[in-house]
Motif scaffolding. Structure first.
Motif, PDB file in Angstrom:
ATOM      1  N   ILE D 293      53.740  96.218  60.544  1.00 45.62           N
ATOM      2  CA  ILE D 293      52.704  96.946  61.286  1.00 45.62           C
ATOM      3  C   ILE D 293      52.060  97.925  60.319  1.00 45.62           C
ATOM      4  O   ILE D 293      52.728  98.825  59.796  1.00 45.62           O
ATOM      5  CB  ILE D 293      53.321  97.710  62.473  1.00 45.62           C
ATOM      6  N   LEU D 294      50.775  97.718  60.067  1.00 38.45           N
ATOM      7  CA  LEU D 294      50.072  98.618  59.148  1.00 38.45           C
ATOM      8  C   LEU D 294      49.070  99.488  59.902  1.00 38.45           C
ATOM      9  O   LEU D 294      48.430  99.033  60.850  1.00 38.45           O
ATOM     10  CB  LEU D 294      49.326  97.817  58.079  1.00 38.45           C
ATOM     11  N   GLU D 295      48.958 100.711  59.449  1.00 36.49           N
ATOM     12  CA  GLU D 295      47.893 101.578  59.949  1.00 36.49           C
ATOM     13  C   GLU D 295      46.594 101.007  59.361  1.00 36.49           C
ATOM     14  O   GLU D 295      46.568 100.561  58.202  1.00 36.49           O
ATOM     15  CB  GLU D 295      48.192 103.015  59.491  1.00 36.49           C
ATOM     16  N   ASN D 296      45.539 101.004  60.138  1.00 39.52           N
ATOM     17  CA  ASN D 296      44.335 100.279  59.725  1.00 39.52           C
ATOM     18  C   ASN D 296      43.753 100.710  58.379  1.00 39.52           C
ATOM     19  O   ASN D 296      43.292  99.883  57.592  1.00 39.52           O
ATOM     20  CB  ASN D 296      43.271 100.354  60.820  1.00 39.52           C
ATOM     21  N   ASN D 297      43.782 102.022  58.094  1.00 43.15           N
ATOM     22  CA  ASN D 297      43.228 102.458  56.813  1.00 43.15           C
ATOM     23  C   ASN D 297      44.094 101.990  55.649  1.00 43.15           C
ATOM     24  O   ASN D 297      43.567 101.529  54.615  1.00 43.15           O
ATOM     25  CB  ASN D 297      43.093 103.986  56.789  1.00 43.15           C
ATOM     26  N   GLN D 298      45.394 102.093  55.867  1.00 45.86           N
ATOM     27  CA  GLN D 298      46.321 101.593  54.854  1.00 45.86           C
ATOM     28  C   GLN D 298      46.055 100.104  54.606  1.00 45.86           C
ATOM     29  O   GLN D 298      45.992  99.641  53.463  1.00 45.86           O
ATOM     30  CB  GLN D 298      47.762 101.782  55.372  1.00 45.86           C
ATOM     31  N   MET D 299      45.870  99.389  55.689  1.00 44.63           N
ATOM     32  CA  MET D 299      45.600  97.958  55.577  1.00 44.63           C
ATOM     33  C   MET D 299      44.356  97.695  54.716  1.00 44.63           C
ATOM     34  O   MET D 299      44.375  96.836  53.824  1.00 44.63           O
ATOM     35  CB  MET D 299      45.412  97.355  56.971  1.00 44.63           C
ATOM     36  N   LYS D 300      43.311  98.450  54.999  1.00 47.00           N
ATOM     37  CA  LYS D 300      42.065  98.229  54.239  1.00 47.00           C
ATOM     38  C   LYS D 300      42.236  98.522  52.752  1.00 47.00           C
ATOM     39  O   LYS D 300      41.677  97.829  51.903  1.00 47.00           O
ATOM     40  CB  LYS D 300      40.935  99.050  54.847  1.00 47.00           C
ATOM     41  N   GLU D 301      43.004  99.566  52.461  1.00 42.43           N
ATOM     42  CA  GLU D 301      43.259  99.883  51.056  1.00 42.43           C
ATOM     43  C   GLU D 301      44.019  98.749  50.372  1.00 42.43           C
ATOM     44  O   GLU D 301      43.651  98.294  49.289  1.00 42.43           O
ATOM     45  CB  GLU D 301      44.103 101.173  50.957  1.00 42.43           C
ATOM     46  N   LEU D 302      45.063  98.286  51.064  1.00 45.04           N
ATOM     47  CA  LEU D 302      45.896  97.218  50.498  1.00 45.04           C
ATOM     48  C   LEU D 302      45.091  95.945  50.231  1.00 45.04           C
ATOM     49  O   LEU D 302      45.296  95.260  49.222  1.00 45.04           O
ATOM     50  CB  LEU D 302      47.040  96.875  51.466  1.00 45.04           C
ATOM     51  N   GLN D 303      44.191  95.653  51.172  1.00 43.17           N
ATOM     52  CA  GLN D 303      43.424  94.401  51.043  1.00 43.17           C
ATOM     53  C   GLN D 303      42.638  94.307  49.733  1.00 43.17           C
ATOM     54  O   GLN D 303      42.231  93.227  49.331  1.00 43.17           O
ATOM     55  CB  GLN D 303      42.464  94.245  52.235  1.00 43.17           C
ATOM     56  N   LYS D 304      42.414  95.472  49.114  1.00 45.12           N
ATOM     57  CA  LYS D 304      41.685  95.442  47.848  1.00 45.12           C
ATOM     58  C   LYS D 304      42.545  94.893  46.716  1.00 45.12           C
ATOM     59  O   LYS D 304      42.035  94.449  45.702  1.00 45.12           O
ATOM     60  CB  LYS D 304      41.209  96.851  47.503  1.00 45.12           C
ATOM     61  N   LYS D 305      43.853  94.963  46.923  1.00 42.90           N
ATOM     62  CA  LYS D 305      44.724  94.612  45.798  1.00 42.90           C
ATOM     63  C   LYS D 305      45.655  93.425  46.062  1.00 42.90           C
ATOM     64  O   LYS D 305      46.258  92.890  45.128  1.00 42.90           O
ATOM     65  CB  LYS D 305      45.572  95.829  45.430  1.00 42.90           C
ATOM     66  N   VAL D 306      45.777  93.066  47.306  1.00 44.44           N
ATOM     67  CA  VAL D 306      46.687  91.967  47.612  1.00 44.44           C
ATOM     68  C   VAL D 306      46.170  91.224  48.839  1.00 44.44           C
ATOM     69  O   VAL D 306      45.658  91.848  49.781  1.00 44.44           O
ATOM     70  CB  VAL D 306      48.132  92.486  47.854  1.00 44.44           C
ATOM     71  N   SER D 307      46.279  89.940  48.811  1.00 42.38           N
ATOM     72  CA  SER D 307      45.853  89.192  50.003  1.00 42.38           C
ATOM     73  C   SER D 307      47.066  88.937  50.898  1.00 42.38           C
ATOM     74  O   SER D 307      48.163  88.630  50.419  1.00 42.38           O
ATOM     75  CB  SER D 307      45.180  87.880  49.611  1.00 42.38           C
ATOM     76  N   PHE D 308      46.885  89.159  52.172  1.00 41.36           N
ATOM     77  CA  PHE D 308      47.915  88.889  53.178  1.00 41.36           C
ATOM     78  C   PHE D 308      47.163  88.470  54.434  1.00 41.36           C
ATOM     79  O   PHE D 308      45.922  88.442  54.431  1.00 41.36           O
ATOM     80  CB  PHE D 308      48.806  90.125  53.409  1.00 41.36           C
ATOM     81  N   SER D 309      47.879  88.128  55.489  1.00 42.35           N
ATOM     82  CA  SER D 309      47.193  87.569  56.672  1.00 42.35           C
ATOM     83  C   SER D 309      47.113  88.559  57.834  1.00 42.35           C
ATOM     84  O   SER D 309      48.105  89.210  58.170  1.00 42.35           O
ATOM     85  CB  SER D 309      47.936  86.335  57.190  1.00 42.35           C
ATOM     86  N   PHE D 310      45.958  88.631  58.421  1.00 42.34           N
ATOM     87  CA  PHE D 310      45.796  89.315  59.698  1.00 42.34           C
ATOM     88  C   PHE D 310      46.619  88.526  60.717  1.00 42.34           C
ATOM     89  O   PHE D 310      46.578  87.315  60.743  1.00 42.34           O
ATOM     90  CB  PHE D 310      44.320  89.277  60.098  1.00 42.34           C
ATOM     91  N   TRP D 311      47.420  89.193  61.535  1.00 40.51           N
ATOM     92  CA  TRP D 311      48.145  88.453  62.562  1.00 40.51           C
ATOM     93  C   TRP D 311      47.602  88.756  63.947  1.00 40.51           C
ATOM     94  O   TRP D 311      47.080  87.894  64.629  1.00 40.51           O
ATOM     95  CB  TRP D 311      49.653  88.723  62.475  1.00 40.51           C
ATOM     96  N   GLU D 312      47.690  90.021  64.339  1.00 39.99           N
ATOM     97  CA  GLU D 312      47.065  90.392  65.595  1.00 39.99           C
ATOM     98  C   GLU D 312      46.864  91.898  65.634  1.00 39.99           C
ATOM     99  O   GLU D 312      47.521  92.653  64.928  1.00 39.99           O
ATOM    100  CB  GLU D 312      47.922  89.920  66.783  1.00 39.99           C
TER     101      GLU D 312
END
Lengths: 341, 341, 341, 341
Positions: D293-312
């Protein structure tokens, strides 16, 4: 044992396997959204001289026919095809399984006749009971046909014109398209195919790929949400790269055309060999498949030393058989084949 | 204006309407579980001399063909029919909509030929590629055919024997069965139909009912959960009594046979009239439908005074048309019709 | 034995049978092209205050749902419905048989909630993987619902607004529409239904007809070649007059509304009776179906004297059952029913 | 850029590509009749400890689910699955496209509960209206589930027992079967799977193959003419060798199990890393997929450096995401991933 059974007896052209190896460990997104698919599409658009073409990669021929035809027909429509067309006979009812009738026309060396097509369409719309009948909603042709024969540009143009008049798409099954385009006896080019057809596919499985067919929608007419339709048919490949890399390789430096040319050259060499040996042809095929009429005992003898395909029973003592050349055929094998006659 | 357009131009036989009225306010259970359905089934079993017959009432002919064929075929099987069979041409692809191919045989005055059927079956099972083709899983015949013609008992027996040899069911579309059974030129009786066929239907819609067809499974072979299959096809009537009362009436005191006999007698009278007038027959029909070849101008003149059916274009100046007699046809109307020739 | 089992236990309203008799021997063209169908359509258009409505008569409810839904969805689309919707549960998979998923929403006394509908649509389009999922392509509601409940105009308007925002049609299953419109507790009128819905049907089978449902396309949105689609589903009635005459009668002098009013008045009378007897209601239904919770022994006793419907098991000792009033219900029968409690 | 998006981001295990190269130019018969397919089947039978198993190779997961389910259900039957099952949600309606409803059960961390399954079956057969409903004809489970969870042997046994009691097949979707079998937290082995399931598939696409799934019928219950059914679904690969060679390699020297073990070990290492970093798990997954479970801002930051899957979407500020390990995951990449937290 010699093998002339079909054009899918070997794996893939070595350049394809090499590229699969080279790109193997790259992390790529799935479902055809990788850059090899993009690159392959761009190269195919260019080869088709059709910058607007929308392209989708599928795995096999029957699958492609099923998905394309089902996605382009309305439920009350059927597809018009030659009685001997692959969709009519050899796809285990894949078109009907999706709810659509295959409306048949007579075959002339595997081809449909444009006048007979016109008559079918006219007679449907003239029939007072047409609302109780399946609407002709698409025309299917194979090129080369199941008998290895080819439409001339004039024939394609004529069929295409009729389709446009009746506002139904013309679809070409190009399972062996390369072998058709590289025949010495054709005036049909890939850009011509793209011009006359509304949709067609460039066969990979029989022309050097492990698997794969490239569907080309030429008139910005790819059905909406086509990816979802493909998924619903169980036809969406997770590792779309497998198809992308293969077609990217096939359309780099004209590999697709080169290996197709090799096959038709080999077929001509084989044809010439049969001719010299006095063999009887069932049909005069200008492409990679050659059909002979064999006396049944001769056939049985041959089967001990070379594999070829049963085609159809001609009469009680003769059988039509097929010898296929392909991208992988070796000249020496043909020489050895001829020694058997 | 005179009307010989078809055999479903009027409502229902008066005895049927009378019974519907008489039973109208009875509280009855739905979906065919009422006692009128039971009674009708019992009478039909008796008329068929087939005490074990399983019977189900449906509403119309195309629906019946669709439900029966779909329920008896496996997904990889298709139904064999004459090229002119109703399921082949005039059901808007209802069979294919359920996923099954109609495999066609040539038609001979609307009938299939048993030797050609045998050849189709033999050639399928002899084909090395049969696994890539649609399996012939059932044989469909119509009796009378779409051209009013009838199978002889010998022909039925022969077709039935072939079906049994290949273990596939023989299905008879009896949309106009009464008119076939009551022809003066037939040796086929209802018990014979029940003997030779695995399943058939007794048409009501065209033989005096408002609507309704009685499907008869003759060999304890009604598919499991047939009611659910019917429901899934949208073909289960809530007020099953409507069908039960009608068929109960039709099979009381031989009403079905009596009114069918009337129709064929009227057709013979009409045929004799046409003959005397020197009209040209397209086919020699022994049942209630008569097919004439009319010169186009003559046809247009006639259309002003009498309705009949367009059948097919014969050549540029002639058309095949149909005049149908039915349970409701009046002798005087035929006399008036003849005055127009 | 008293009967409150359902609203299709009797035949048809006597005026309908009378008209069928009066028109019985008229020669009429088939497949719904007769003038009774035309006249009925005109009267329905007028009752709907929807001059442009396109109308088609079908035979039964499941058939209608199947044909309408299948004809309006694209292959990759499903229909959204309450978990308890008729299409979700009681049509033997008729929607799926045509290839479409039923996407379910929670039910609230048989109804869907507009906010939950909105959430479903938003969440679909927000999902990164929506291309791998079934598209919500239509919304199905029943009115009255399977539990006899009714949407308010406000609720209909809200659902309709959401559908329009997402450009998907709103379809109302009106198997018992008359009983909904003639409830004392509704602000929904037939013109309102026509305004908010893109397509709906006016149920005949459960409201006084032998069989028949009138599909109304309200926005000039009847699918192209709808007759052929109907034929392909086996749903085209040869003697369309049977449906035409019935609906023409139902919409002459407000018969449909009058008999519906009778049913809801009888249902209120019955409801009041149950209330006085201290019976426990499963749901507060404002229409012709009343749902009681019976203790199992009481239920078994009652079943000896009156027929009613099992609805669902509530717990180990209680069952939900349905008593239905209809156009044919007699006040005296309700009085006798009450004596049993 | 790091990639933990899924378990199909790379091509195939190098040993597979090596074997494809080595066997590439061998002449082999098509459609799965080659000796590599035979050899692979034999090795799989042995690994399953199920000498009678009938095995068929298909290309992808949705295709496999579609073909297996469609071929084993009768038309009036549906398949029971968890609400979150792949066939319920993420196959674009592939099951319904073949005419079958997916009957859903609640999910418990992706799994169905045997008591809820039993209740569904009992309640269906107890329902007086069951004939109007879709029959539960098969049970579908995924193992690992879509949430990476696993059934215990006890749970499998219980579900299997219920299926046998009701005489319906149990089908396991093993798209990631290797990752389930090689989890440290399971008591389920491949022979146990073969014992409890009537049919299952061993996933190749997500476990080291370019593409390919091995369907295993464990009770001599492969549907008759399965090859034709596969062909009809467009799922028969011409060069069956591509699948045969891959599975032969995967089941040589336990490669399939070895690389699966690697993946689950990597997943545990990743899980431990997340735990140390104080990350919040959405679910406790014992296999290769890990859900955070990621906090949305954390998620956006991470997406810049690693690809992972949106689940729900979890709530307005949090999202469930998936990090997947696979046969190809490198330990160093996990170390680098952890530096991002």
């Amino acid at each position: 044992m010699l093998s002339f059974e079909c054009d899918y007896s070997e794996g893939a052209h070595e350049k394809i396997l090499k590229r699969l190896l080279e790109t193997n460990m790259e992390h790529l997104p799935g479902y055809g959204s990788d850059n090899y698919c993009e690159s392959a599409k761009e190269k195919i658009r260019s080869a088709c001289n059709c910058p607007d073409a929308e392209i989708f990669f599928l795995t096999g021929g029957t699958q492609t026919n099923q998905v394309v035809i089902d996605s382009m027909l309305r439920p009350y429509e059927g597809v018009v095809a030659a009685r001997t067309g692959h969709v009519s006979v050899h796809e285990a009812g894949a078109i009907e399984a999706c709810g659509h009738k295959v409306l048949t026309l007579p075959q002339h060396q595997g081809k449909i006749d444009s006048l007979e097509l016109l008559a079918l369409l006219e007679s449907f719309w003239d029939d007072e009971n047409y609302e109780h009948m399946v609407f002709p909603g698409m025309v299917y042709i194979s090129h080369p046909t199941e008998y290895g024969t080819l439409y001339t540009e004039e024939e394609l143009k004529s069929i295409s014109g009729i389709c446009r008049k009746y506002q139904i798409p013309l679809y070409m099954d190009g399972a062996r398209l390369g072998y058709g385009l590289m025949s010495r006896h054709t005036d049909v080019t890939l850009p011509k195919v793209a011009e006359y057809c509304d949709v067609f596919y460039i066969g990979g499985t029989k022309v050097g790929a492990l698997c794969g067919e490239a569907v080309v929608f030429t008139k910005k007419n790819m059905p909406a949400h086509f990816l979802t339709i493909v998924k619903q048919h169980g036809a969406l490949m997770a590792k779309g790269r497998v198809l992308g890399v293969q077609f990217d390789t096939l359309f780099t430096d004209d590999l697709y055309f080169e290996i197709s040319k090799h096959a038709t050259t080999m077929a001509e060499y084989m044809k010439e060999g049969f001719r010299k040996k006095g063999q009887k042809f069932f049909i005069d095929s200008p492409t990679n498949q050659q059909f002979l009429i064999l006396e049944n005992n001769q056939m049985k003898e041959l089967q001990k030393k070379v594999s070829f395909s049963f085609w159809e029973k001609l009469d009680d003592s003769h059988t039509v058989v097929r010898f296929a050349a392909s991208w992988a055929t070796q000249k020496e094998d043909i020489d050895r084949l001829m020694e058997l006659f």
